[in-house]
Design a protein around this motif. Structure first.
Motif: not given
Ligand code: HMG
Ligand code: MG
Length: 308
Positions: A53, A56, A90, A116-118, A127, A211, A213, A244-245
């Motif tokens: 959260p 996003v 997740g 996007n996903i670090n 992963r 997909h 855009h 996408c943000p």
């Molecule tokens: P991170 O910061 O590297 O994660 O993010 P981490 O594993 O180091 O954890 C850090 C914190 O995040 C922790 O919390 C975890 O609990 C939490 P804290 O201890 O600091 O309070 N955390 C989570 N919380 C909820 N749900 C989870 C989760 N995982 C860790 N699943 C991460 C890595 C992947 C989580 C982050 O980068 C992320 O959420 N990215 C998503 C970005 C996103 O949603 N982008 C848009 C979607 S993709 C898109 O739009 C493209 C697509 O449409 C196709 C196209 O158009 O090309 C699909």
């Protein structure tokens, strides 16, 4: 090649469409949007994303949205309701909320993967492997995405061979379908056909989806070009919402209404009812205090329909 007789439309509006919205959309509106999309006859609706959260904020009510949809009016309906899961955390949360299908999302460009996903592409695939294994043990279907399959907002044009290599890994890992994302919408029929040629050489075309855009207005042309190569699954977003943000400047997916108009004009079966789709489009656009981006909505409803 002849065009497909039937096309599966995957509406990603509730996820891709809303993830970029700054104004908070209520859980009730998200649920009603998904229900309206299901009611229009769509075979697949991407409901939400179990992402951080902090990354996003709009998807923070993911569990409540999914749970409410699954327990609601269309409980038991034969419709796919995938949700994005970037990692096991997740995935576990999605399963706890009742998910029966998840989507993992990789990229063909290193910079986008980091933003996007670090993590790197290789790290992301590492992963995703336990996510796919856990899903398989629970009989949960997994869809895969390759973002920046055509071009990257940070690196420019992407070699189709790179996109194909990622698509292949996702497919071999166990994704039943791999959606090729033109994340920033720079693709044209020529570049998209080059991409599909590379991907279809390593993943059967019936397991690939498009997909697109619509940043440059090329999405409909790209879909037609893809169908000429045998592709029959396309993602789209109600009202053309989205972006996408982590892809600056990218606009929404092709509007579902516009895609349906194309397919109806080609006598390609989808099972989707245009009027219900137009109602859903007006519904969500009204809640966002603007008009749908769909050209078809404007042509068919724009004259008489004020924003609700
Ligand atoms: P991170 O910061 O590297 O994660 O993010 P981490 O594993 O180091 O954890 C850090 C914190 O995040 C922790 O919390 C975890 O609990 C939490 P804290 O201890 O600091 O309070 N955390 C989570 N919380 C909820 N749900 C989870 C989760 N995982 C860790 N699943 C991460 C890595 C992947 C989580 C982050 O980068 C992320 O959420 N990215 C998503 C970005 C996103 O949603 N982008 C848009 C979607 S993709 C898109 O739009 C493209 C697509 O449409 C196709 C196209 O158009 O090309 C699909
Ligand atoms: Mg997208």
């Amino acid at each position: 090649m002849t065009l497909p007789k039937r096309v599966k439309i995957v509406d990603v509006g509730p996820r891709d469409g809303l993830q970029n919205e700054r104004q908070r959309v209520s859980t009730a509106v998200k649920v009603e949007l998904v229900e309206r999309l299901i009611d229009s006859g769509l075979p697949a609706v991407e409901v939400t994303a179990f992402v951080s959260p902090r990354w996003v904020p709009q998807m923070a009510d993911n569990a409540e949205v999914l749970r409410t949809v699954l327990a609601g009016r269309y409980a038991g309906r034969d419709v796919s309701l995938p949700v994005l899961t970037p990692n096991l955390q997740g995935f576990d949360a999605a399963v706890a909320a009742g998910a029966q299908e998840v989507a993992i999302f990789a990229a063909a460009s290193e910079s986008f993967s980091q933003k996007n996903i670090n993590c790197s592409i290789a790290e992301s695939l590492k992963r995703f492997a336990p996510v796919v294994d856990a899903a398989s043990a629970l009989d949960i279907k997994v869809r895969g995405y390759v973002s920046c399959a055509v071009a990257c907002p940070y690196e420019g044009a992407v070699d189709p061979a790179h996109s194909a290599a990622v698509a292949r890994q996702l497919y071999e890992m166990g994704c039943y379908e791999v959606s090729l994302g033109d994340t920033i919408g720079t693709g044209t029929p020529a570049s998209v056909q080059r991409l599909l040629a590379a991907c279809a050489a390593v993943v059967p075309i019936e397991h690939l989806a498009g997909h697109f855009h619509d940043t440059y207005g090329m999405a409909i042309a790209n879909i037609h070009a893809s169908m000429q190569m045998g592709m029959a699954v396309f993602d789209s977003s109600i009202a053309g919402l989205g972006g996408c943000p982590y892809a600056p400047g990218a606009s929404g997916n092709v509007a579902t209404e516009d895609l349906l108009y194309l397919l109806q004009g080609l006598s390609i079966d989808t099972g989707v009812v245009m009027d219900k789709l137009l109602d859903a489009s007006a519904f969500i656009a009204g809640h966002l205090s603007r008009r749908p981006l769909s050209k078809v909505w404007h042509a068919l409803r724009g004259q008489c329909a004020a924003v609700q």
